[in-house]
Design an enzyme around this catalytic site. Sequence first.
Site, PDB file in Angstrom:
ATOM      1  N   ASP A 148      46.248 -22.405  28.086  1.00 45.19           N
ATOM      2  CA  ASP A 148      45.324 -22.732  26.994  1.00 45.19           C
ATOM      3  C   ASP A 148      46.115 -23.177  25.765  1.00 45.19           C
ATOM      4  O   ASP A 148      47.247 -22.743  25.561  1.00 45.19           O
ATOM      5  CB  ASP A 148      44.543 -21.441  26.648  1.00 45.19           C
ATOM      6  CG  ASP A 148      43.180 -21.700  26.026  1.00 45.19           C
ATOM      7  OD1 ASP A 148      43.108 -22.455  25.048  1.00 45.19           O
ATOM      8  OD2 ASP A 148      42.199 -21.121  26.523  1.00 45.19           O
ATOM      9  N   HIS A 173      44.885 -22.366  22.885  1.00 42.20           N
ATOM     10  CA  HIS A 173      44.525 -21.278  21.977  1.00 42.20           C
ATOM     11  C   HIS A 173      44.719 -19.948  22.688  1.00 42.20           C
ATOM     12  O   HIS A 173      44.829 -19.904  23.918  1.00 42.20           O
ATOM     13  CB  HIS A 173      43.067 -21.423  21.539  1.00 42.20           C
ATOM     14  CG  HIS A 173      42.710 -22.812  21.073  1.00 42.20           C
ATOM     15  ND1 HIS A 173      42.281 -23.798  21.948  1.00 42.20           N
ATOM     16  CD2 HIS A 173      42.768 -23.385  19.859  1.00 42.20           C
ATOM     17  CE1 HIS A 173      42.076 -24.915  21.272  1.00 42.20           C
ATOM     18  NE2 HIS A 173      42.365 -24.706  20.001  1.00 42.20           N
ATOM     19  N   ASP A 233      42.491 -17.390  22.550  1.00 40.56           N
ATOM     20  CA  ASP A 233      41.183 -16.869  22.980  1.00 40.56           C
ATOM     21  C   ASP A 233      41.116 -15.353  22.897  1.00 40.56           C
ATOM     22  O   ASP A 233      40.480 -14.699  23.730  1.00 40.56           O
ATOM     23  CB  ASP A 233      40.844 -17.353  24.405  1.00 40.56           C
ATOM     24  CG  ASP A 233      40.588 -18.849  24.461  1.00 40.56           C
ATOM     25  OD1 ASP A 233      40.553 -19.497  23.385  1.00 40.56           O
ATOM     26  OD2 ASP A 233      40.430 -19.380  25.575  1.00 40.56           O
ATOM     27  N   HIS A 264      33.665 -18.687  22.653  1.00 38.72           N
ATOM     28  CA  HIS A 264      34.733 -19.227  23.514  1.00 38.72           C
ATOM     29  C   HIS A 264      36.136 -18.964  22.959  1.00 38.72           C
ATOM     30  O   HIS A 264      37.117 -19.204  23.665  1.00 38.72           O
ATOM     31  CB  HIS A 264      34.519 -20.721  23.842  1.00 38.72           C
ATOM     32  CG  HIS A 264      34.837 -21.688  22.735  1.00 38.72           C
ATOM     33  ND1 HIS A 264      35.107 -23.016  22.973  1.00 38.72           N
ATOM     34  CD2 HIS A 264      34.907 -21.516  21.397  1.00 38.72           C
ATOM     35  CE1 HIS A 264      35.340 -23.617  21.811  1.00 38.72           C
ATOM     36  NE2 HIS A 264      35.229 -22.741  20.853  1.00 38.72           N
ATOM     37  N   ASP A 281      42.263 -23.844  30.852  1.00 35.95           N
ATOM     38  CA  ASP A 281      41.536 -24.555  29.798  1.00 35.95           C
ATOM     39  C   ASP A 281      42.146 -25.948  29.695  1.00 35.95           C
ATOM     40  O   ASP A 281      43.355 -26.093  29.487  1.00 35.95           O
ATOM     41  CB  ASP A 281      41.682 -23.786  28.476  1.00 35.95           C
ATOM     42  CG  ASP A 281      40.763 -24.317  27.378  1.00 35.95           C
ATOM     43  OD1 ASP A 281      40.593 -25.541  27.286  1.00 35.95           O
ATOM     44  OD2 ASP A 281      40.242 -23.490  26.609  1.00 35.95           O
TER      45      ASP A 281
END
Length: 305
Positions: free
Chosen positions: A128, A130, A132, A145, A232
């Site tokens: 990802d 990010h 998260d 999300h 992601d």
Amino acid sequence: MRSHSTIAIIGAPLDLGAGRRGVDMGPSALRLAGLNASLNSLGYAVEDLGNVSVAQQESVPAGPENAKYLPQIAKTCTKLAHLVRDAVVAGHLPLVLGGDHSVAAGTVAGVASAFRQRGESIGLIWIDAHADMNTPESSPSGNVHGMPLACCIGRGPVELTHILDYAPKVAPKNVVLIGIRDVDESEGRQVRCSGVTVFTMRDVDERGLRAVMTDAIRIAGDGTAGIHLSLDMDSVDPDEAPGVGTPVRGGMTYREAHLAMEILSDSDRMVSMEVVEVNPVLDSRNRTALLGVELVMSAMGKRIL
Ligand SMILES: [Mn+2]
């Protein structure tokens, strides 16, 4: 000899956790990009279970400001968790198509719970841009999300942490986060004290993806029955994957993304996978979904030679 012969595809057209619309069309875009036939061509039987039902954004109240649409997201994730659990129990490899990344709270719950019934646990590799790992208390946007990884390790709203009635779904010591380059300030503190192993884009740059993936598979695989991959699409550089809600420069290259999948496939430890955050509205000629299908293929064993 592959450990799975059947892949169970489950669409989760959820956009309630994202700040930008359009990610609900992700499952269609991935199927349109030839996902099912491509998996067939690798020798898998494909069982497409269709899509889980999702509330329409216009027809429900936004709910809590710090965790928007939480009741509806929890409902969809719980349905998804049951479907995923049944697929694992049947001996299939579930492949979940997002939808925004909040679907992972359901996917991971389903996979973890199926193994828990056998007295086993799973590891988690989360790729990802990010982290998260926000919670409603830390989230600047209130978009769910940005929270699902926290939920998987038992932090966050009980509606998501306790899907299928227990938490945490994965022990932080078996969780590896790869590719991050954009972390909120208060979220960063939560990441550092979470016990999760993090390989940022700087680690990927300095050490190379081979070394990072080798460590990731060892950590996520340590004492576990297998590894769930949560991919992601915003982990890939926006030059290659423009169709995502929250693009961030400096992501994995096209080949790095493939290599990560190829190395994970070689390990033969993956028991389930999800591809999330494909947003056709923001895409260009469906190329992000086409790349998503390519990456699934590499993760499922496609080789150059
Ligand atoms: Mn994400």
